[in-house]
Design an enzyme around this catalytic site. Sequence first.
Site, PDB file in Angstrom:
ATOM      1  N   GLU A 102      33.881  44.088  51.827  1.00 40.37           N
ATOM      2  CA  GLU A 102      32.538  44.016  52.403  1.00 40.37           C
ATOM      3  C   GLU A 102      32.497  44.895  53.643  1.00 40.37           C
ATOM      4  OE1 GLU A 102      30.822  40.307  53.553  1.00 40.37           O
ATOM      5  OE2 GLU A 102      31.463  39.244  51.739  1.00 40.37           O
ATOM      6  N   GLU A 138      35.658  34.822  52.605  1.00 42.86           N
ATOM      7  CA  GLU A 138      35.892  34.676  54.039  1.00 42.86           C
ATOM      8  C   GLU A 138      36.469  33.315  54.448  1.00 42.86           C
ATOM      9  OE1 GLU A 138      32.232  35.910  55.947  1.00 42.86           O
ATOM     10  OE2 GLU A 138      32.711  38.030  55.598  1.00 42.86           O
TER      11      GLU A 138
END
Length: 404
Positions: free
Chosen positions: A312, A193
């Site tokens: 995810e 991320e």
Amino acid sequence: MGNCLRSLSDHSRMQGHRPLNSHQSTVSTAGSMATFVGCNCYYLLTHAAGEGTRPIVLLTLDSMRAMGFTVVRIWAFNDGPGWMSLQPQAGRYSPQVLTGLDWLLTEAGKRGMQLMLTFTNYWEHYGGMQQYVRWAQGLPDNAAVSADSFYTNAKAQELYRNFAETIITRVNSITGLLYKDDPVIHSWDLANEPRCERDSSGNTIAAWVNATAAFVKSVDARHPVTVGIEGFFGPSTPDLLAANPYNSQDGVDFVKINSSPHIDFASIHMYGDQWCSGLSDKHVCKWSVDWIAAHIRACQVYLGSKPLVLQEFGKRPAGSGRAELFREVGQALQASAIRQDVFIGALIWMFAHESYPDYDGYTVYASGQPDAAVYKECRQPVVTDMESVKVLRELCQQCKVAQS
């Protein structure tokens, strides 16, 4: 906030879809990878490093195999001071933790699973980019820093690349295989991320990803490379900005970043319950379907049919809303496989053995809930959720049948 319910047009088909051979070279099109379903599990490395905690790793891997998961994404890093740190000091690596990683790869391989290895984290957990910035600037380990300077700090990049190369070129002490030759390794994930709040253009992260992926490829030309961005659209695709969950892309530009020729498959994350807070379970599912569709379209139209992985995704709390989300993702994945399209994989966040607490509210257990002994450590009230587990098992079985 962007329009979370915006629908996007159907994507076009592509040709040449076929299963991934575990000895296959670097992937560049969806046609060279099989559809897969798997999970994230961040604690495997640290627990693999100690003899006393290895039993939970074996139980977790056995449970994953029983579920039918074939790919597991793990943290292959742990930086700075702390329990079972892989890199406790800049450029110094723990032989114990590295041996634990050898063991983890070996055990995963015995069970027919592959591991996606992530090199660092934008967030402070497990050290990550912020720890590299502290080291580069000569700051104490508890100093408050921004990860934004990580991407352009020469010393931080030197430390990161040295670490990545150490992992990629390591010889497994158990199997004797170089990591870069090991078919148990599914792919290299540059970072979890990554964001850059100070550069809304997306150029900083895109430049870093391109240069870093090229470096990784120069060390290992065999394994696929990805980067675990959340997937926000940026200035390069104004027609897709409305698909974002809110009016900031956090320095991320999905298409610009994944335009790098050194990135083999695009990755996105999906947390509609957080990003579009206040929506009903039904509308979270609707937004999630559209989020996936937007990225399928982007991969087809702008990225030359580069494969797409939902790296995810999850929903809290456990229960029927989560099960419905898993069902919708599964239907999208199956539809893509039937159409020979770009959406090729989905990894839930996250899966754990029942003896590990649900710290963030997203954890899935094979039995539907954690052990009573860890209830007090769980973030949210415990809910038995066998419906979500059933949906995942069915999806894994469908993927297995399709590839047999």
